[in-house]
Design an enzyme around this catalytic site. Structure first.
Site, short mmCIF file in Angstrom:
data_model
loop_
_atom_site.label_atom_id
_atom_site.label_comp_id
_atom_site.label_asym_id
_atom_site.label_seq_id
_atom_site.Cartn_x
_atom_site.Cartn_y
_atom_site.Cartn_z
N SER A 242 -18.24 36.84 -34.10
CA SER A 242 -17.87 35.72 -35.16
C SER A 242 -17.95 34.29 -34.66
CB SER A 242 -16.81 36.22 -36.08
OG SER A 242 -15.79 36.29 -35.41
N HIS A 272 -17.47 45.15 -35.68
CA HIS A 272 -16.77 43.87 -35.24
C HIS A 272 -15.65 44.03 -36.37
CE1 HIS A 272 -15.49 40.16 -33.85
NE2 HIS A 272 -16.27 39.31 -34.68
N HIS A 318 -12.72 48.78 -25.82
CA HIS A 318 -13.04 47.42 -25.87
C HIS A 318 -14.25 47.07 -25.02
CE1 HIS A 318 -12.56 42.98 -26.46
NE2 HIS A 318 -11.93 43.33 -27.64
N ARG A 327 -2.66 42.25 -29.24
CA ARG A 327 -2.59 42.13 -30.45
C ARG A 327 -2.29 43.45 -31.29
NH1 ARG A 327 -8.53 40.23 -31.56
NH2 ARG A 327 -8.80 42.30 -30.31
N ASP A 373 -7.61 46.89 -33.96
CA ASP A 373 -7.81 47.39 -35.21
C ASP A 373 -7.09 48.82 -35.22
OD1 ASP A 373 -9.77 45.54 -35.98
OD2 ASP A 373 -11.20 46.28 -34.77
N1 CMX Z 1 -14.57 56.63 -28.79
C1 CMX Z 1 -15.39 57.29 -28.50
N2 CMX Z 1 -16.26 56.87 -27.57
C2 CMX Z 1 -16.03 55.63 -27.14
C3 CMX Z 1 -15.07 54.80 -27.57
C4 CMX Z 1 -14.23 55.35 -28.40
N3 CMX Z 1 -13.23 54.78 -29.04
N4 CMX Z 1 -14.86 53.38 -26.93
C5 CMX Z 1 -16.21 53.60 -26.01
N5 CMX Z 1 -16.85 54.78 -26.07
C6 CMX Z 1 -17.79 55.33 -25.36
C7 CMX Z 1 -19.21 54.39 -25.64
O1 CMX Z 1 -19.78 54.83 -27.30
C8 CMX Z 1 -20.17 54.60 -24.89
O2 CMX Z 1 -20.86 55.79 -25.18
P1 CMX Z 1 -22.46 55.88 -24.59
O3 CMX Z 1 -22.37 55.61 -23.14
O4 CMX Z 1 -22.61 57.30 -25.04
O5 CMX Z 1 -22.86 54.80 -25.39
C9 CMX Z 1 -19.37 54.75 -23.52
O6 CMX Z 1 -17.93 55.05 -24.12
C10 CMX Z 1 -18.97 53.38 -22.76
O7 CMX Z 1 -18.76 52.16 -23.71
P2 CMX Z 1 -17.79 51.05 -23.25
O8 CMX Z 1 -18.53 50.31 -22.30
O9 CMX Z 1 -16.44 51.31 -22.67
O10 CMX Z 1 -17.75 50.47 -24.61
P3 CMX Z 1 -18.62 49.22 -25.34
O11 CMX Z 1 -18.40 47.97 -24.55
O12 CMX Z 1 -20.06 49.45 -25.36
O13 CMX Z 1 -18.13 49.24 -26.81
C11 CMX Z 1 -16.31 49.18 -28.54
C12 CMX Z 1 -16.95 48.81 -27.25
C13 CMX Z 1 -15.28 48.39 -28.91
C14 CMX Z 1 -17.58 48.73 -29.43
C15 CMX Z 1 -16.28 50.62 -28.38
O14 CMX Z 1 -14.99 51.09 -27.49
C16 CMX Z 1 -16.10 51.39 -29.87
O15 CMX Z 1 -16.88 51.90 -30.31
N6 CMX Z 1 -14.80 51.69 -29.98
C17 CMX Z 1 -14.59 52.18 -31.26
C18 CMX Z 1 -14.82 51.18 -32.41
C19 CMX Z 1 -13.78 50.04 -32.30
O16 CMX Z 1 -12.63 50.31 -32.33
N7 CMX Z 1 -14.47 48.57 -32.53
C20 CMX Z 1 -13.32 47.64 -32.68
C21 CMX Z 1 -13.33 46.48 -31.55
C22 CMX Z 1 -12.42 45.61 -31.62
C23 CMX Z 1 -13.04 44.15 -31.44
O17 CMX Z 1 -13.94 43.90 -31.50
O18 CMX Z 1 -11.94 43.38 -31.31
#
Ligand code: CMX
Length: 438
Positions: A242, A272, A318, A327, A373
């Protein structure tokens, strides 16, 4: 006007610093870029400039150099509440100094004077089909206000570059003043069929006004929660979708209505701003399945079931942070102080205890800790805001504060149009081949 005068004072020194960096040190290397980063969403490439906030992976967000506990302590508290005036936060984000009560109230007064929404905006919102998503309604309202943009009008009249920021500030104050009113109207209209315009009470601050216009709860504290929520969601440095979308669109000299609308469109995505509703949904699933707060063992098994079904556990992990998100901590503290016995708060606390262990055992997530979140929906739920698809609108009201502060400073410092260079897959493959023989 207070923000205008303060920025004017600071501007010559900032302009000189940026000029020196660009003209005298423009060739100094800051970062290298790997193929993985190019294919992987530009993750972590240091290529954006902002002084409004910074995310330290080991510590979380700092607003103008201050951590969340420091900000919560230092900013003047709203009358009748324990949380800071939102006007004080906006002053801090814009000016980089902790305001006095008078300075915070001066920003609140600016908002009060600008909170009126033209009738055609209400009419347009009411004319939209009933099943329209609240983020679309919110975004449409923002776009429809573009016709009052001072920046757009003055640009047409030949405004000089060194005063762009003044028009940008004017627009930003108008926009941020109107957003809580629009959001509250959408909430009351969409879910309760109320057609009356919300009225902004000049005796109340931004947070109290929002709570009053939302009419959600007779439980004490929704005004304080709103102040805290807007503060925590305001900014998270400049690379998130955003903030970056707003900055990118603004760099083409689109006015703040266009630019923020782009930011809102990005916020609407499930990776997001939408994650908070998914997180609350997950907690409620647990609660339903076990008819209340489960045992630690049951929760542990449920978390594994989620992972084994190929889903993520929302609210955890994250892209940048490597510790529990401050937060999250600030909101958990709020809940534990005010309603520690609420079932969902107890559950969220148990999840905080169990899920990081599960994620560590799975070994994929780089950060097994909670993000913002993991708890924000739980707090809204307690106060009766249970319409999940509205949560991203709340996020949007808060996010406007940070992205407009950045927008104003980007115009003040003459930030140019953004134009990174793209490459073809073949070019990257050639670079990889060449690196093998080098
Ligand atoms: N549950 C299960 N698996 C997870 C996970 C979770 N909460 N967080 C990360 N992973 C997995 C990823 O899906 C990824 O798997 P693959 O290798 O199979 O693709 C692996 O762990 C590595 O990911 P990462 O490098 O640690 O995390 P990313 O930077 O790719 O993604 C985020 C970050 C937030 C999208 C991810 O942790 C996630 O999907 N979390 C759950 C959704 C969420 O809470 N989103 C809110 C984000 C808040 C914000 O943007 O401020």
């Amino acid at each position: 006007m207070i923000l205008h005068d303060k920025i004017s004072e600071q501007l010559p020194a900032w302009r000189e610093r940026i000029r020196a960096l660009s003209k005298e040190h423009g060739d100094v290397v800051v970062d290298k870029v790997t193929v993985g980063q190019i294919v992987g969403g530009m993750r972590d490439i240091k290529s954006l400039l902002t002084d409004v906030s910074f995310v330290d992976p080991a510590e979380g967000i700092r607003f103008r150099g201050m951590s969340i506990p420091e900000v919560l302590k230092a900013l003047p508290k709203a009358k009748g509440g324990k949380m800071p005036y939102v006007g004080g936060l906006y002053y801090l984000l814009m000016i980089g100094e902790v305001p006095t009560v008078e300075q915070a109230l001066a920003v609140e007064a600016e908002w009060e004077a600008r909170a009126e929404i033209p009738d055609y905006v209400y009419k347009m919102l009411k004319d939209m089909p009933k099943d329209t998503h609240p983020m679309i309604l919110f975004n449409l309202a923002v776009m429809s206000l573009e016709r009052i943009s001072t920046f757009a009008q003055k640009y047409q009249e030949g405004m000089k570059k060194d005063v762009y920021w003044e028009a940008a500030l004017e627009d930003s104050l108008n926009l941020t003043a109107k957003l809580p009113v629009i959001a509250a109207f959408i909430y009351r209209y969409k879910y309760f069929g109320e057609k009356r315009k919300p009225s902004y009470n000049p005796k109340l601050d931004y947070g109290s006004n929002f709570a009053r216009m939302m009419k959600v709860s007779d439980k004490k504290g929704y005004a304080d929660l709103s102040r805290l929520y807007f503060l925590l969601h305001s900014d998270h440095e400049s690379g998130n979708v955003s903030a970056h979308a707003t900055h990118l669109v603004g760099s083409s000299l689109s006015d703040v209505y266009f630019a923020f609308s782009a930011g809102l469109s990005g916020l609407a995505g499930p990776l997001h701003g939408l994650a908070n509703q998914e997180c609350l949904g997950w907690l409620l699933n647990v609660h339903n399945r076990f008819n209340g707060v489960p045992s630690r063992d049951d929760l542990y098994k449920f978390a594994w079931e989620t992972l084994e079904s190929g889903k993520v556990i929302p609210g955890y992990g994250h892209a940048v942070l490597r510790v529990p998100d401050p937060r999250f901590t600030a909101q958990m503290d709020f809940a534990k102080k005010r309603f520690p016995d609420d079932d969902l708060v107890r559950l969220a606390d148990m999840v905080f205890d169990v899920v990081p262990t599960v994620l560590k055992e799975q070994g994929k997530a780089k950060n097994p800790a909670p993000n913002v979140d993991a708890i924000s929906g739980t707090l809204q739920h307690y106060y009766g805001v249970r319409e999940f698809d509205f949560y991203t609108v709340l996020f949007g009201v808060g996010r406007a504060l940070g992205v407009t502060a950045n927008y104003v400073w980007a115009r003040a410092l003459g930030m140019p149009i953004e134009r990174p260079k793209s490459m073809t897959t073949k070019m990257l493959e050639d670079i990889v081949e060449k690196s093998k023989t080098a």
